[in-house]
Design a protein around this motif. Structure first.
Motif, PDB file in Angstrom:
ATOM      1  N   PHE A  30      12.711  36.378 -25.543  1.00 46.50           N
ATOM      2  CA  PHE A  30      13.266  35.421 -24.586  1.00 46.50           C
ATOM      3  C   PHE A  30      12.674  35.754 -23.215  1.00 46.50           C
ATOM      4  O   PHE A  30      12.820  36.885 -22.739  1.00 46.50           O
ATOM      5  CB  PHE A  30      14.789  35.522 -24.536  1.00 46.50           C
ATOM      6  N   VAL A  31      12.027  34.785 -22.602  1.00 47.23           N
ATOM      7  CA  VAL A  31      11.300  35.048 -21.359  1.00 47.23           C
ATOM      8  C   VAL A  31      11.923  34.257 -20.212  1.00 47.23           C
ATOM      9  O   VAL A  31      12.053  33.031 -20.292  1.00 47.23           O
ATOM     10  CB  VAL A  31       9.809  34.683 -21.501  1.00 47.23           C
ATOM     11  N   VAL A  32      12.300  34.966 -19.162  1.00 46.73           N
ATOM     12  CA  VAL A  32      12.882  34.339 -17.974  1.00 46.73           C
ATOM     13  C   VAL A  32      12.030  34.671 -16.758  1.00 46.73           C
ATOM     14  O   VAL A  32      11.232  35.616 -16.769  1.00 46.73           O
ATOM     15  CB  VAL A  32      14.332  34.818 -17.733  1.00 46.73           C
ATOM     16  N   GLU A  33      12.226  33.893 -15.714  1.00 49.05           N
ATOM     17  CA  GLU A  33      11.476  34.140 -14.480  1.00 49.05           C
ATOM     18  C   GLU A  33      11.958  35.413 -13.787  1.00 49.05           C
ATOM     19  O   GLU A  33      11.159  36.227 -13.321  1.00 49.05           O
ATOM     20  CB  GLU A  33      11.633  32.943 -13.538  1.00 49.05           C
ATOM     21  N   SER A  34      13.283  35.588 -13.720  1.00 50.85           N
ATOM     22  CA  SER A  34      13.840  36.755 -13.036  1.00 50.85           C
ATOM     23  C   SER A  34      15.223  37.058 -13.592  1.00 50.85           C
ATOM     24  O   SER A  34      15.811  36.259 -14.332  1.00 50.85           O
ATOM     25  CB  SER A  34      13.935  36.499 -11.523  1.00 50.85           C
ATOM     26  N   THR A  35      15.744  38.194 -13.208  1.00 47.43           N
ATOM     27  CA  THR A  35      17.090  38.575 -13.645  1.00 47.43           C
ATOM     28  C   THR A  35      18.162  37.747 -12.943  1.00 47.43           C
ATOM     29  O   THR A  35      19.334  37.796 -13.325  1.00 47.43           O
ATOM     30  CB  THR A  35      17.339  40.068 -13.360  1.00 47.43           C
ATOM     31  N   GLU A  36      17.773  36.981 -11.929  1.00 48.18           N
ATOM     32  CA  GLU A  36      18.720  36.117 -11.230  1.00 48.18           C
ATOM     33  C   GLU A  36      18.977  34.819 -11.995  1.00 48.18           C
ATOM     34  O   GLU A  36      19.922  34.091 -11.686  1.00 48.18           O
ATOM     35  CB  GLU A  36      18.190  35.779  -9.829  1.00 48.18           C
ATOM     36  N   ASP A  37      18.140  34.540 -12.970  1.00 46.46           N
ATOM     37  CA  ASP A  37      18.321  33.330 -13.770  1.00 46.46           C
ATOM     38  C   ASP A  37      19.594  33.473 -14.605  1.00 46.46           C
ATOM     39  O   ASP A  37      19.780  34.492 -15.282  1.00 46.46           O
ATOM     40  CB  ASP A  37      17.107  33.136 -14.692  1.00 46.46           C
ATOM     41  N   PRO A  38      20.490  32.482 -14.589  1.00 44.46           N
ATOM     42  CA  PRO A  38      21.721  32.566 -15.390  1.00 44.46           C
ATOM     43  C   PRO A  38      21.453  32.804 -16.871  1.00 44.46           C
ATOM     44  O   PRO A  38      22.288  33.390 -17.572  1.00 44.46           O
ATOM     45  CB  PRO A  38      22.378  31.197 -15.164  1.00 44.46           C
ATOM     46  N   ALA A  39      20.291  32.376 -17.344  1.00 47.02           N
ATOM     47  CA  ALA A  39      19.965  32.571 -18.756  1.00 47.02           C
ATOM     48  C   ALA A  39      19.802  34.050 -19.092  1.00 47.02           C
ATOM     49  O   ALA A  39      20.053  34.462 -20.232  1.00 47.02           O
ATOM     50  CB  ALA A  39      18.678  31.818 -19.101  1.00 47.02           C
ATOM     51  N   TYR A  40      19.388  34.851 -18.111  1.00 50.07           N
ATOM     52  CA  TYR A  40      19.117  36.270 -18.369  1.00 50.07           C
ATOM     53  C   TYR A  40      20.370  36.988 -18.870  1.00 50.07           C
ATOM     54  O   TYR A  40      20.337  37.695 -19.883  1.00 50.07           O
ATOM     55  CB  TYR A  40      18.594  36.940 -17.096  1.00 50.07           C
ATOM     56  N   HIS A  41      21.468  36.818 -18.169  1.00 52.84           N
ATOM     57  CA  HIS A  41      22.695  37.518 -18.546  1.00 52.84           C
ATOM     58  C   HIS A  41      23.279  36.952 -19.838  1.00 52.84           C
ATOM     59  O   HIS A  41      23.793  37.704 -20.676  1.00 52.84           O
ATOM     60  CB  HIS A  41      23.710  37.418 -17.407  1.00 52.84           C
ATOM     61  N   ALA A  42      23.177  35.647 -20.020  1.00 56.24           N
ATOM     62  CA  ALA A  42      23.730  35.026 -21.224  1.00 56.24           C
ATOM     63  C   ALA A  42      22.982  35.478 -22.474  1.00 56.24           C
ATOM     64  O   ALA A  42      23.594  35.848 -23.484  1.00 56.24           O
ATOM     65  CB  ALA A  42      23.679  33.506 -21.093  1.00 56.24           C
ATOM     66  N   VAL A  43      21.652  35.475 -22.407  1.00 56.52           N
ATOM     67  CA  VAL A  43      20.881  35.851 -23.590  1.00 56.52           C
ATOM     68  C   VAL A  43      20.929  37.362 -23.815  1.00 56.52           C
ATOM     69  O   VAL A  43      20.872  37.828 -24.965  1.00 56.52           O
ATOM     70  CB  VAL A  43      19.426  35.338 -23.471  1.00 56.52           C
ATOM     71  N   SER A  44      21.054  38.136 -22.749  1.00 59.90           N
ATOM     72  CA  SER A  44      21.189  39.590 -22.904  1.00 59.90           C
ATOM     73  C   SER A  44      22.470  39.927 -23.659  1.00 59.90           C
ATOM     74  O   SER A  44      22.489  40.816 -24.528  1.00 59.90           O
ATOM     75  CB  SER A  44      21.191  40.271 -21.532  1.00 59.90           C
ATOM     76  N   GLN A  45      23.530  39.215 -23.344  1.00 65.32           N
ATOM     77  CA  GLN A  45      24.795  39.424 -24.042  1.00 65.32           C
ATOM     78  C   GLN A  45      24.677  39.024 -25.511  1.00 65.32           C
ATOM     79  O   GLN A  45      25.218  39.695 -26.401  1.00 65.32           O
ATOM     80  CB  GLN A  45      25.899  38.618 -23.358  1.00 65.32           C
ATOM     81  N   LEU A  46      23.952  37.942 -25.770  1.00 69.77           N
ATOM     82  CA  LEU A  46      23.753  37.493 -27.150  1.00 69.77           C
ATOM     83  C   LEU A  46      22.970  38.536 -27.943  1.00 69.77           C
ATOM     84  O   LEU A  46      23.317  38.845 -29.097  1.00 69.77           O
ATOM     85  CB  LEU A  46      23.006  36.159 -27.157  1.00 69.77           C
ATOM     86  N   ILE A  47      21.936  39.098 -27.344  1.00 68.75           N
ATOM     87  CA  ILE A  47      21.125  40.106 -28.028  1.00 68.75           C
ATOM     88  C   ILE A  47      21.964  41.349 -28.325  1.00 68.75           C
ATOM     89  O   ILE A  47      21.848  41.958 -29.402  1.00 68.75           O
ATOM     90  CB  ILE A  47      19.894  40.459 -27.174  1.00 68.75           C
TER      91      ILE A  47
END
Length: 373
Positions: A30-47
């Motif tokens: 899963f590739v995001v632009e930065s850790t500030e992207d809301p997707a980063y925390h959501a997908v990290s929790q999923l993983i």
């Protein structure tokens, strides 16, 4: 999977992508632009939730400077894939996968090494807003790939499987074409495939539910349409530029050519009503009667088109239910056919306007990022 933001369906879609029945080695990036992207925390929790069950990780790509952020994320993901990876599969975050989809795509690639790109198509699930129906109507021509025996020139960026070595060795100028000014991943790759006579295919089971956000406003749809026309302004070669210009003109002609008869029919019907109210004789209404006959034929053609769309959608709904037997059943109840008819008119009327706007403005704001050509 290049990610940007976090919407109402993303978590469900991501779960469907990583809970695959594929039996071979597989990793999910899963590739995001930065850790500030809301997707980063959501997908990290999923993983974290699936830790030990799947090989998945999040990669921070940083800000793109030479191409669209999506393409930049994709290329960074490719750079970080396992050294023994044979294939790479690009998925959008709004694609809901079937349990056996990765296995089917991989099997097809193994059976025919000549395949350059393997793609699939979305089955849009409208949320009820006019904008969502316009997107459904816009995507319907993609399903023409099912009528071409697997070979197609339609390429949907939401699902693309390719040979990993094509990226490792920059075959056909693949990486450089995407990295150096690329805006649209699917249009760029389709142009490369066409220029080098490479094969694009789609297996008959590669249709994926694509739930559309319930908060999709008409302004967001307009921005989506602007993105679709903006891609025609980007190109990687003279041939690609000519193809885009041809597509621009053809779509312009067909779109307003589709809408114009309805305006003409409205004029004829209004004239007929006026004549009827004022009590003119039959001999004085010959021209109007001819116009009404054309309006009736238009109504028959419209009904036939809607019936064809209904039948194709019915088949795709049944197919998705078969491919994902444990998922909630899809239904034709998602679709309001009166709204679809309105969406057909709105979409085809606005497309040329959007195309002209994109051509003369040469800029667009997409997902909070301003792109300029």
């Amino acid at each position: 999977m290049p990610l940007k933001g976090f919407g109402e369906h993303n978590l469900h879609n991501w779960k469907s992508q990583i809970t695959s029945l594929y039996g071979g080695p597989i990793e999910f990036l899963f590739v995001v632009e930065s850790t500030e992207d809301p997707a980063y925390h959501a997908v990290s929790q999923l993983i974290t939730e699936f830790k030990g069950d799947v090989d998945a990780r999040v990669i921070v790509a940083g800000l793109s400077t030479t191409c669209s952020q999506k393409i930049h994320n994709q290329l960074v993901g490719v750079e970080n894939m396992h050294k023994d990876s044979k294939y790479v599969l690009f998925l959008d975050d709004d694609v809901r996968f079937h349990p056996g989809s990765i296995g089917v795509l991989t099997t097809e690639m193994e059976k025919n090494p000549e395949i350059f790109i393997q793609t699939g198509y979305p089955l849009d699930l409208p949320s009820g807003t006019l904008g969502s129906y316009c997107i459904y109507e816009y995507h319907m021509p993609c399903s023409m790939g099912f009528a071409t025996g697997g070979k197609t020139f339609f390429l949907w960026g939401g699902c693309m499987m390719m040979h990993a070595d094509d990226f490792r060795h920059d075959n056909y100028g693949l990486v450089s074409g995407l990295r150096d000014g690329g805006y649209s991943d699917d249009m760029t790759l389709a142009a490369i495939a066409g220029a080098h006579k490479r094969l694009i295919t789609s297996p008959p089971v590669a249709v994926f539910p694509h739930p559309i956000a319930s908060d999709l406003t008409f302004s967001r749809y307009w921005n989506y349409l602007r993105k679709q026309t903006f891609v025609l302004e980007s190109y990687i070669s003279t041939v690609n530029w000519l193809m885009n210009r041809a597509l621009f003109l053809t779509h312009f002609y067909l779109s307003w050519g589709f809408v114009a008869p309805y305006f003409m029919a409205m004029v004829h019907v209004a004239a007929a009503l006026q004549i009827y109210i004022k009590g003119y004789s039959y001999g004085e209404t010959t021209c109007t009667s001819g116009g009404l006959l054309l309006a009736i034929w238009l109504a028959i053609c419209t009904f036939t088109e809607l019936l064809s769309m209904w039948n194709l959608t019915r088949i795709e709904v049944q197919l998705c239910n078969i491919l994902s037997p444990e998922a909630p059943k899809l239904s034709l109840d998602y679709y309001n056919w009166s709204m679809i008819f309105v969406a057909m008119l709105v979409d085809n009327f606005l497309y040329p306007i959007s195309a002209f706007w994109s051509h003369f403005s040469q800029t667009i704001n997409w997902s909070g990022i301003r792109y300029n050509l």
